[in-house]
Design a protein around this motif. Structure first.
Motif: not given
Length: 267
Positions: A110-122, A129-133, A140-142, A145-151
Motif C-alpha cells: 500500500a501507499y501512504i501519501g503522497p503529500q502536496e500532489t496526488c492526482v497522477h499518483e492516485a 490496484n494498490i491502496p493509496m491513503i 478534489p479530483e481524487t 471513485k470511478v477514476n480513483f477507486p483505490t484512493f
C-alpha cells in the motif's frame, strides 16, 4: 497531521487484519508475511531549493510510531507484520510520480501519501490496484471513485472545506463577508481560497472584498499584513472569513482590538 497519519496506518492495518483473518481459517499453518508500506513524503530539499518548508519533517515520526504500535500492540492475524520504506519527493510532482512507480516495482502492499500532489499518483495506484491513503493532499479530483477507486484520504478536499465555511455562514444568515487568505507559494491555501470564492456566491453570499498576504506571518516577528487589509475594508465589513495558519490570526485580532472593532460602537 500526526494523528491523521497514525489513523491512516491503523485503518490500513485493520483491513489487512480482516483479510488475513478471512483466509486464516483454511490456512492455519501459512507462513507469516511482512507487508511493506510505501511512504511518500517531502522531508528534504533539492540542492538548489532553499525555500521548501518540508512538511514531512513534522509528520514522518508518526509513521514509525504507527507501525510499531500495530506490530507490538495490535498484532495482525497469523503473526504478520508491517514495515515501511521511505520515498522522498522533495515536494516535486515529477519526483513524486517517479517514486510512485519505483515503489510499485519494489512490491509494496500500500501507499501512504503522497503529500502536496496526488492526482497522477492516485491514478497510477488505481492502475496498479494498490491502496493509496493520503494524509495531506486536498485535491478534489481524487474524490471521484470511478477514476480513483483505490484512493482514500484523511484530510478533506478543498470542496469539503468550502462547503463547511458556507454552512456556517448560512446557519447564522451572514450574507456579506470580506475574505482574507494566506497566498504564500509555500503553503496550500491558495487553491482552497479559490474554491471558497467560487462557492460562496452560488449560495447567495456576497464577497465584498478579497485580500491576501504573501508570506506566512509570525506575530511580533514579521510586519503585520493585516494592518493595511483591515484599514481598507473595515468600514464596509461586519464578517471576516480568514484562511491561514491559526497562529497568523493573532495579527488580525490585535489590530481589530486596537481599532475598537469588538466594541458595540467601534471608533
Amino acid at each position: 497531521m500526526v494523528r491523521a497519519l497514525l489513523a491512516v496506518v491503523t485503518v490500513w492495518a485493520a483491513l489487512v487484519h480482516a483479510h488475513t483473518n478471512h483466509h486464516a481459517h483454511g490456512h492455519s499453518r501459512a507462513r507469516t508475511r511482512t507487508f511493506t508500506l510505501g511512504y511518500l513524503t517531502g522531508s528534504e530539499r533539492l540542492p538548489d531549493d532553499h525555500e521548501y518548508n518540508r512538511p514531512g519533517l513534522s509528520i514522518s515520526g508518526a509513521m514509525t510510531l504507527a507501525v510499531e504500535e500495530v506490530n507490538n500492540f495490535h498484532p495482525l492475524v497469523g503473526g504478520h507484520k508491517l514495515n515501511f520504506t521511505v520515498a522522498e519527493t522533495y515536494g516535486q510532482e515529477d519526483i513524486s510520480i517517479l517514486q510512485t512507480a519505483r515503489l510499485w516495482i519494489s512490491n509494496i502492499s500500500a501507499y501512504i501519501g503522497p503529500q502536496e500532489t496526488c492526482v497522477h499518483e492516485a491514478r497510477m495506484a488505481a492502475a496498479f490496484n494498490i491502496p493509496m491513503i493520503s494524509y495531506f493532499c486536498t485535491h478534489p479530483e481524487t474524490s471521484d471513485k470511478v477514476n480513483f477507486p483505490t484512493f482514500a484520504r484523511t484530510r478533506p478536499p478543498d470542496t469539503q472545506i468550502s462547503k463547511s465555511v458556507t454552512a456556517i455562514l448560512k446557519r447564522f444568515n451572514w450574507r456579506k463577508v470580506t475574505f482574507f487568505y494566506n497566498n504564500s507559494p509555500d503553503e496550500n491555501f491558495s487553491r482552497v481560497a479559490r474554491t471558497i470564492v467560487r462557492t460562496l456566491p452560488r449560495h447567495n453570499i456576497t464577497v465584498l472584498a478579497t485580500r491576501s498576504w504573501g508570506a506566512t506571518y509570525h506575530h511580533l516577528y514579521d510586519k503585520n499584513p493585516f494592518v493595511s487589509m483591515l484599514q481598507e475594508t473595515y468600514k464596509d465589513t461586519r464578517i471576516y472569513v480568514v484562511l491561514g495558519h491559526y497562529y497568523e490570526f493573532l495579527g488580525l485580532m490585535t489590530i481589530m482590538e486596537e481599532k475598537g472593532l469588538f466594541l458595540k460602537s467601534p471608533a
